[in-house]
Design a protein around this motif. Sequence first.
Motif, mmCIF file in Angstrom:
data_model
loop_
_atom_site.group_PDB
_atom_site.id
_atom_site.type_symbol
_atom_site.label_atom_id
_atom_site.label_comp_id
_atom_site.label_asym_id
_atom_site.label_seq_id
_atom_site.Cartn_x
_atom_site.Cartn_y
_atom_site.Cartn_z
ATOM 1 N N THR A 61 1.041 -1.521 -0.081
ATOM 2 C CA THR A 61 0.209 -0.254 -0.066
ATOM 3 C C THR A 61 0.500 1.717 -0.210
ATOM 4 O O THR A 61 1.635 0.767 0.810
ATOM 5 C CB THR A 61 -0.773 0.036 1.656
ATOM 6 N N ASN A 62 0.626 1.560 -0.166
ATOM 7 C CA ASN A 62 0.984 3.358 -0.851
ATOM 8 C C ASN A 62 1.972 3.543 -1.919
ATOM 9 O O ASN A 62 3.185 4.117 -1.644
ATOM 10 C CB ASN A 62 1.593 4.246 0.615
ATOM 11 N N ALA A 63 3.038 2.458 -2.295
ATOM 12 C CA ALA A 63 3.850 2.367 -2.913
ATOM 13 C C ALA A 63 3.807 3.334 -4.222
ATOM 14 O O ALA A 63 4.884 3.858 -5.043
ATOM 15 C CB ALA A 63 4.475 0.953 -3.568
ATOM 16 N N GLY A 64 3.010 3.181 -5.105
ATOM 17 C CA GLY A 64 2.724 4.296 -6.367
ATOM 18 C C GLY A 64 1.971 3.402 -7.172
ATOM 19 O O GLY A 64 2.408 4.074 -8.050
ATOM 20 N N LYS A 65 1.457 2.636 -7.303
ATOM 21 C CA LYS A 65 0.589 1.441 -7.931
ATOM 22 C C LYS A 65 -0.280 2.647 -8.702
ATOM 23 O O LYS A 65 0.061 2.653 -9.584
ATOM 24 C CB LYS A 65 -0.134 0.445 -7.822
ATOM 25 N N SER A 66 -1.605 3.307 -8.130
ATOM 26 C CA SER A 66 -2.237 4.260 -8.271
ATOM 27 C C SER A 66 -1.167 5.785 -9.116
ATOM 28 O O SER A 66 -1.463 6.039 -11.049
ATOM 29 C CB SER A 66 -2.744 5.113 -7.504
ATOM 30 N N THR A 67 -0.640 5.750 -9.088
ATOM 31 C CA THR A 67 0.312 7.390 -9.681
ATOM 32 C C THR A 67 0.337 6.496 -11.206
ATOM 33 O O THR A 67 1.171 6.996 -11.714
ATOM 34 C CB THR A 67 1.099 7.559 -8.554
ATOM 35 N N LEU A 68 1.298 5.101 -11.098
ATOM 36 C CA LEU A 68 2.428 4.680 -11.723
ATOM 37 C C LEU A 68 1.326 4.162 -13.203
ATOM 38 O O LEU A 68 1.312 4.995 -14.605
ATOM 39 C CB LEU A 68 2.525 3.274 -11.498
ATOM 40 N N ILE A 107 12.363 4.054 -11.132
ATOM 41 C CA ILE A 107 11.194 5.063 -11.839
ATOM 42 C C ILE A 107 10.411 6.070 -10.546
ATOM 43 O O ILE A 107 10.688 5.743 -9.313
ATOM 44 C CB ILE A 107 9.883 4.269 -11.858
ATOM 45 N N SER A 108 10.288 7.001 -11.319
ATOM 46 C CA SER A 108 9.593 8.075 -10.330
ATOM 47 C C SER A 108 8.302 8.398 -10.941
ATOM 48 O O SER A 108 8.442 8.676 -11.794
ATOM 49 C CB SER A 108 10.648 9.469 -9.844
ATOM 50 N N ALA A 109 6.684 7.545 -10.219
ATOM 51 C CA ALA A 109 6.044 8.264 -11.278
ATOM 52 C C ALA A 109 5.527 9.189 -11.148
ATOM 53 O O ALA A 109 4.693 9.697 -11.810
ATOM 54 C CB ALA A 109 4.924 6.539 -10.243
ATOM 55 N N LEU A 110 6.402 10.313 -10.613
ATOM 56 C CA LEU A 110 5.315 11.570 -9.551
ATOM 57 C C LEU A 110 6.163 12.615 -10.852
ATOM 58 O O LEU A 110 5.448 13.097 -11.465
ATOM 59 C CB LEU A 110 5.890 11.978 -8.520
ATOM 60 N N THR A 111 7.581 12.492 -11.527
ATOM 61 C CA THR A 111 8.058 12.790 -12.130
ATOM 62 C C THR A 111 8.347 12.708 -13.008
ATOM 63 O O THR A 111 8.283 13.401 -14.505
ATOM 64 C CB THR A 111 9.367 13.052 -11.774
ATOM 65 N N TRP A 134 11.446 -0.162 -8.980
ATOM 66 C CA TRP A 134 11.270 0.379 -7.329
ATOM 67 C C TRP A 134 11.476 1.697 -7.833
ATOM 68 O O TRP A 134 12.005 2.807 -8.764
ATOM 69 C CB TRP A 134 12.952 0.667 -7.243
ATOM 70 N N ASN A 135 9.760 2.862 -7.082
ATOM 71 C CA ASN A 135 9.942 3.812 -7.484
ATOM 72 C C ASN A 135 9.858 4.962 -6.444
ATOM 73 O O ASN A 135 11.078 4.826 -5.116
ATOM 74 C CB ASN A 135 8.104 3.612 -7.653
ATOM 75 N N LYS A 136 9.680 6.292 -6.907
ATOM 76 C CA LYS A 136 10.657 6.695 -6.284
ATOM 77 C C LYS A 136 11.595 7.151 -6.028
ATOM 78 O O LYS A 136 11.986 7.887 -4.740
ATOM 79 C CB LYS A 136 9.590 6.880 -4.208
ATOM 80 N N VAL A 137 11.923 7.462 -6.718
ATOM 81 C CA VAL A 137 13.801 7.243 -6.828
ATOM 82 C C VAL A 137 13.969 8.652 -6.218
ATOM 83 O O VAL A 137 14.653 9.302 -6.216
ATOM 84 C CB VAL A 137 14.445 6.909 -8.433
ATOM 85 N N ASP A 138 13.001 10.113 -6.765
ATOM 86 C CA ASP A 138 13.497 10.720 -6.496
ATOM 87 C C ASP A 138 13.121 11.932 -5.161
ATOM 88 O O ASP A 138 13.939 12.974 -4.817
ATOM 89 C CB ASP A 138 11.579 11.282 -7.680
ATOM 90 N N LYS A 139 12.699 10.664 -4.550
ATOM 91 C CA LYS A 139 12.900 11.239 -3.250
ATOM 92 C C LYS A 139 13.765 10.496 -2.200
ATOM 93 O O LYS A 139 13.791 10.945 -0.447
ATOM 94 C CB LYS A 139 11.074 9.961 -2.713
HETATM 95 P P1 GDP Z 1 -0.429 3.044 -4.167
HETATM 96 O O1 GDP Z 1 -1.667 2.105 -2.764
HETATM 97 O O2 GDP Z 1 0.172 2.281 -4.589
HETATM 98 O O3 GDP Z 1 -1.668 2.815 -5.365
HETATM 99 O O4 GDP Z 1 -0.454 4.172 -4.129
HETATM 100 P P2 GDP Z 1 -0.523 5.594 -4.575
HETATM 101 O O5 GDP Z 1 -0.198 5.257 -6.237
HETATM 102 O O6 GDP Z 1 -1.748 6.446 -4.254
HETATM 103 O O7 GDP Z 1 0.119 6.374 -4.143
HETATM 104 C C1 GDP Z 1 0.905 7.079 -2.708
HETATM 105 C C2 GDP Z 1 1.880 8.513 -2.350
HETATM 106 O O8 GDP Z 1 3.416 8.161 -2.286
HETATM 107 C C3 GDP Z 1 1.236 9.456 -2.812
HETATM 108 O O9 GDP Z 1 0.747 10.640 -2.247
HETATM 109 C C4 GDP Z 1 1.482 9.722 -4.748
HETATM 110 O O10 GDP Z 1 1.742 11.236 -4.970
HETATM 111 C C5 GDP Z 1 2.836 8.834 -3.834
HETATM 112 N N1 GDP Z 1 4.046 8.683 -5.116
HETATM 113 C C6 GDP Z 1 4.033 8.330 -5.824
HETATM 114 N N2 GDP Z 1 4.794 8.173 -7.273
HETATM 115 C C7 GDP Z 1 5.956 8.380 -6.011
HETATM 116 C C8 GDP Z 1 6.812 9.302 -6.622
HETATM 117 O O11 GDP Z 1 7.366 8.306 -7.701
HETATM 118 N N3 GDP Z 1 8.122 10.063 -6.306
HETATM 119 C C9 GDP Z 1 7.151 10.656 -4.697
HETATM 120 N N4 GDP Z 1 7.952 11.603 -4.655
HETATM 121 N N5 GDP Z 1 5.834 10.104 -5.055
HETATM 122 C C10 GDP Z 1 4.922 9.675 -5.265
#
Ligand code: GDP
Length: 365
Positions: free
Chosen positions: A199-206, A334-338, A309-314
């Motif tokens: 949870t919160n790994a960034g799946k939806s964002t990706l 990757i960075s799903a965000l950037t 490996w997500n959130k490498v920007d962080k």
């Molecule tokens: P899920 O539970 O795996 O679907 O996670 P979400 O996609 O909802 O992401 C959880 C949180 O992590 C959100 O606040 C996103 O904005 C943040 N997030 C996702 N990907 C990245 C990333 O690559 N970098 C950063 N800094 N934050 C991210």
Amino acid sequence: GETSDSFAIEESLKELAQLADTAGLMVVGSTYQKLASPNPRTYIGSGKVAEIKSAIRAFEVETVIFDDELSPGQLRNLEKAFGGDVRVCDRTALILDIFNQRAATHEAALQASLRLFVALAQMEYQLPRLTKMWTHLERQAGGKVKGMGEKQIEVDKRILRTQIGVLKKELESVRKHRKQYRNRRFSVPVPVVSLVGYTNAGKSTLLNQLTGANVLSEDRLFATLDPTTRRVQMKNGSEFLLTDTVGFIQKLPTTLVAAFRATLEEISESSLLVHVVDISHPLAEQQIDAVEKVLAELAVSEIPKLMVWNKVDKVTDPEKIKLEAERREDIVCISALTGEGLLEFCNAVQEKLKDSMVPVEAFVP
Ligand code: GDP
């Protein structure tokens, strides 16, 4: 070790706070206590009870949440000790609450099964507690209502069991329907790629980044409770379906494990599993282990996997992380965000699909 113990507890409490936030509660504080074993009456010691009680008064606290499953007796004793209208609940009850809220806000047929699972889990959670509640009432009444309580337990249990039976049947029909739907989907030869991960790994964002789909993404646990599928089209003409799944979580209450497993049924029919990891998280390794444990239970070992490996920007030292990823196999940073690394990700998916049982050429129209 002592310090890593405290660290794990604090991380778990942080996760609990995030869950509470997801449930719409405002968290004013958290605390823990180290005991050789939990107090059978109140879970925590009397000093801790007093400490929490004064915090309740100071912050006008309405709810106290415990990270472990409380026995019905402990729940009651704590509620009595805290007094007033303070609600005491445990992690399981909190998660069930969130499931309920989330399930209630979605009406689509896909979510119907989830609603049923939640109801089922809730009832199975209630069943043993029911007995204990009535036994307690009986004792309180000095045995005067003896027999009456017993009768009531039987009636309540029968009602619950009937409801559970009805739900299970309904669930079965939903499952069949979904299977038919999936079969129909597979008559269109597009490979399915499932996103799994903590949870919160960034799946939806990706998923959002790749497809422009409007999948709910919040900094909250359980942002994705419903499997959502989108079509990803590559510039070279090939395409794949990307499916978002429920997030995994540590210390998943036993009542919910079955629900999760069933929701994840679709995973077993995908061509590729993409394991998304929040590599910036201090407990990333543990989260990877937790996810892999569940995957092992799902018997999906023959499905190819790719780790992201997500959130490498962080992370503080992205170069070090990238070198480490290169050293191991099948990892894309990757960075799903950037948007960093997304093209490499898509290419890696394509490569992996080529390796899988069905040649990727077969999917190109
Ligand atoms: P899920 O539970 O795996 O679907 O996670 P979400 O996609 O909802 O992401 C959880 C949180 O992590 C959100 O606040 C996103 O904005 C943040 N997030 C996702 N990907 C990245 C990333 O690559 N970098 C950063 N800094 N934050 C991210």
